[in-house]
Design a protein around this motif. Structure first.
Motif, PDB file in Angstrom:
ATOM      1  N   VAL A 198       0.829  -1.207   0.000  1.00 29.66           N
ATOM      2  CA  VAL A 198       0.000   0.000   0.000  1.00 29.66           C
ATOM      3  C   VAL A 198       0.858   1.251   0.000  1.00 29.66           C
ATOM      4  N   SER A 199       1.881   1.253   0.866  1.00 29.68           N
ATOM      5  CA  SER A 199       2.728   2.434   0.998  1.00 29.68           C
ATOM      6  C   SER A 199       4.023   2.032   1.671  1.00 29.68           C
ATOM      7  N   CYS A 200       5.042   2.852   1.479  1.00 27.15           N
ATOM      8  CA  CYS A 200       6.334   2.566   2.099  1.00 27.15           C
ATOM      9  C   CYS A 200       7.069   3.878   2.334  1.00 27.15           C
ATOM     10  N   PHE A 201       7.819   3.918   3.416  1.00 23.35           N
ATOM     11  CA  PHE A 201       8.650   5.079   3.726  1.00 23.35           C
ATOM     12  C   PHE A 201      10.073   4.613   3.966  1.00 23.35           C
ATOM     13  N   SER A 202      11.012   5.270   3.293  1.00 25.03           N
ATOM     14  CA  SER A 202      12.425   4.970   3.493  1.00 25.03           C
ATOM     15  C   SER A 202      13.095   6.129   4.189  1.00 25.03           C
ATOM     16  N   SER A 203      13.647   5.863   5.364  1.00 25.48           N
ATOM     17  CA  SER A 203      14.344   6.926   6.084  1.00 25.48           C
ATOM     18  C   SER A 203      15.691   7.220   5.442  1.00 25.48           C
ATOM     19  N   ARG A 204      16.186   6.303   4.628  1.00 26.67           N
ATOM     20  CA  ARG A 204      17.523   6.438   4.046  1.00 26.67           C
ATOM     21  C   ARG A 204      17.592   7.597   3.074  1.00 26.67           C
ATOM     22  N   ASP A 205      16.484   7.837   2.352  1.00 31.01           N
ATOM     23  CA  ASP A 205      16.467   8.968   1.431  1.00 31.01           C
ATOM     24  C   ASP A 205      15.174   9.773   1.531  1.00 31.01           C
ATOM     25  N   GLY A 206      14.348   9.458   2.524  1.00 26.31           N
ATOM     26  CA  GLY A 206      13.123  10.226   2.754  1.00 26.31           C
ATOM     27  C   GLY A 206      12.045  10.005   1.730  1.00 26.31           C
ATOM     28  N   THR A 207      12.166   8.968   0.947  1.00 22.39           N
ATOM     29  CA  THR A 207      11.206   8.715  -0.136  1.00 22.39           C
ATOM     30  C   THR A 207       9.962   8.017   0.392  1.00 22.39           C
ATOM     31  N   THR A 208       8.817   8.408  -0.145  1.00 22.87           N
ATOM     32  CA  THR A 208       7.563   7.729   0.154  1.00 22.87           C
ATOM     33  C   THR A 208       7.016   7.110  -1.124  1.00 22.87           C
ATOM     34  N   TYR A 209       6.343   5.990  -0.974  1.00 18.46           N
ATOM     35  CA  TYR A 209       5.761   5.281  -2.099  1.00 18.46           C
ATOM     36  C   TYR A 209       4.294   4.979  -1.793  1.00 18.46           C
ATOM     37  N   TYR A 210       3.473   5.021  -2.828  1.00 20.31           N
ATOM     38  CA  TYR A 210       2.057   4.719  -2.663  1.00 20.31           C
ATOM     39  C   TYR A 210       1.563   3.887  -3.839  1.00 20.31           C
ATOM     40  N   ALA A 211       0.681   2.961  -3.533  1.00 24.22           N
ATOM     41  CA  ALA A 211      -0.024   2.254  -4.595  1.00 24.22           C
ATOM     42  C   ALA A 211      -0.987   3.225  -5.275  1.00 24.22           C
ATOM     43  N   ASP A 212      -1.235   3.011  -6.546  1.00 29.00           N
ATOM     44  CA  ASP A 212      -2.138   3.906  -7.295  1.00 29.00           C
ATOM     45  C   ASP A 212      -3.523   3.963  -6.648  1.00 29.00           C
ATOM     46  N   SER A 213      -3.935   2.863  -6.067  1.00 31.39           N
ATOM     47  CA  SER A 213      -5.284   2.783  -5.495  1.00 31.39           C
ATOM     48  C   SER A 213      -5.466   3.670  -4.268  1.00 31.39           C
ATOM     49  N   VAL A 214      -4.368   4.122  -3.666  1.00 32.23           N
ATOM     50  CA  VAL A 214      -4.495   4.928  -2.441  1.00 32.23           C
ATOM     51  C   VAL A 214      -3.877   6.308  -2.563  1.00 32.23           C
ATOM     52  N   LYS A 215      -3.259   6.600  -3.691  1.00 32.61           N
ATOM     53  CA  LYS A 215      -2.628   7.909  -3.872  1.00 32.61           C
ATOM     54  C   LYS A 215      -3.655   9.020  -3.703  1.00 32.61           C
ATOM     55  N   GLY A 216      -3.259  10.051  -2.973  1.00 37.17           N
ATOM     56  CA  GLY A 216      -4.146  11.172  -2.725  1.00 37.17           C
ATOM     57  C   GLY A 216      -5.082  10.964  -1.549  1.00 37.17           C
ATOM     58  N   ARG A 217      -5.169   9.736  -1.048  1.00 37.76           N
ATOM     59  CA  ARG A 217      -6.041   9.448   0.093  1.00 37.76           C
ATOM     60  C   ARG A 217      -5.255   9.018   1.330  1.00 37.76           C
ATOM     61  N   PHE A 218      -4.159   8.310   1.145  1.00 41.96           N
ATOM     62  CA  PHE A 218      -3.353   7.809   2.256  1.00 41.96           C
ATOM     63  C   PHE A 218      -2.051   8.596   2.333  1.00 41.96           C
ATOM     64  N   THR A 219      -1.563   8.786   3.553  1.00 42.46           N
ATOM     65  CA  THR A 219      -0.291   9.464   3.772  1.00 42.46           C
ATOM     66  C   THR A 219       0.518   8.691   4.799  1.00 42.46           C
ATOM     67  N   ILE A 220       1.747   8.369   4.443  1.00 43.71           N
ATOM     68  CA  ILE A 220       2.651   7.686   5.373  1.00 43.71           C
ATOM     69  C   ILE A 220       3.581   8.708   5.985  1.00 43.71           C
ATOM     70  N   SER A 221       3.868   8.541   7.272  1.00 45.59           N
ATOM     71  CA  SER A 221       4.770   9.472   7.958  1.00 45.59           C
ATOM     72  C   SER A 221       5.449   8.725   9.087  1.00 45.59           C
ATOM     73  N   SER A 222       6.430   9.377   9.688  1.00 47.73           N
ATOM     74  CA  SER A 222       7.150   8.728  10.777  1.00 47.73           C
ATOM     75  C   SER A 222       7.471   9.727  11.868  1.00 47.73           C
ATOM     76  N   ASP A 223       7.636   9.216  13.062  1.00 48.59           N
ATOM     77  CA  ASP A 223       8.081   9.991  14.214  1.00 48.59           C
ATOM     78  C   ASP A 223       9.250   9.226  14.810  1.00 48.59           C
ATOM     79  N   ASN A 224      10.454   9.655  14.474  1.00 47.01           N
ATOM     80  CA  ASN A 224      11.627   8.923  14.939  1.00 47.01           C
ATOM     81  C   ASN A 224      11.767   8.944  16.459  1.00 47.01           C
ATOM     82  N   ALA A 225      11.299   9.992  17.096  1.00 44.04           N
ATOM     83  CA  ALA A 225      11.383  10.079  18.551  1.00 44.04           C
ATOM     84  C   ALA A 225      10.532   9.003  19.220  1.00 44.04           C
ATOM     85  N   LYS A 226       9.484   8.572  18.524  1.00 41.63           N
ATOM     86  CA  LYS A 226       8.597   7.546  19.062  1.00 41.63           C
ATOM     87  C   LYS A 226       8.801   6.189  18.386  1.00 41.63           C
ATOM     88  N   ASN A 227       9.756   6.099  17.479  1.00 43.87           N
ATOM     89  CA  ASN A 227       9.994   4.848  16.739  1.00 43.87           C
ATOM     90  C   ASN A 227       8.693   4.321  16.129  1.00 43.87           C
TER      91      ASN A 227
END
Length: 129
Positions: free
Chosen positions: A48-77
């Motif tokens: 559905v989606s993926c986040f890479s901390s190595r280069d900050g890239t986010t990926y989304y499946a076409d079926s969820v683009k514009g509706r889903f957002t992936i994010s991270s909070d490194n302080a909270k792991n």
């Protein structure tokens, strides 16, 4: 030992929102790639989606683009999946998973469930019409 624990699933009406959380432990949370994969009844798992901390890239499946957002909070792991404008076809068990793929490989294969090495137990999302 890598551990991933999902939470935040539930029952919501079409058009509603949910935020899933993936709490991670057992690895350094400054160099990771975490994805969300779902499995609907009778269907195969799909990325559905993926986040890479190595280069900050986010990926989304076409079926969820514009509706889903992936994010991270490194302080909270923790990695989140904000899901808006939910549809009945989004109904599935949602898993978060950790990938050890390098950024170049991840660019091509993030949606392939075989690229993920560690998995959480999953959280159910049900969207009613």
């Amino acid at each position: 030992e890598v551990q991933l624990v999902e939470s935040g699933g539930g029952l919501v009406q079409a058009g509603g929102s949910l935020r899933l959380s993936c709490a991670a432990s057992g690895f350094t949370f400054d160099d990771y790639a975490i994805g969300w994969v779902r499995q609907a009844p009778g269907k195969e798992r799909e990325g559905v989606s993926c986040f890479s901390s190595r280069d900050g890239t986010t990926y989304y499946a076409d079926s969820v683009k514009g509706r889903f957002t992936i994010s991270s909070d490194n302080a909270k792991n923790t990695v989140y999946l904000q899901m808006n404008s939910l549809k009945p076809e989004d109904t599935a068990v949602y898993y978060c998973a950790d990938s050890r793929a390098d950024p170049i490989r991840l660019l091509r294969l993030w949606g392939n469930v075989d690229e993920y090495d560690y998995w959480g137990q999953g959280t159910q999302v049900t969207v009613s019409s």
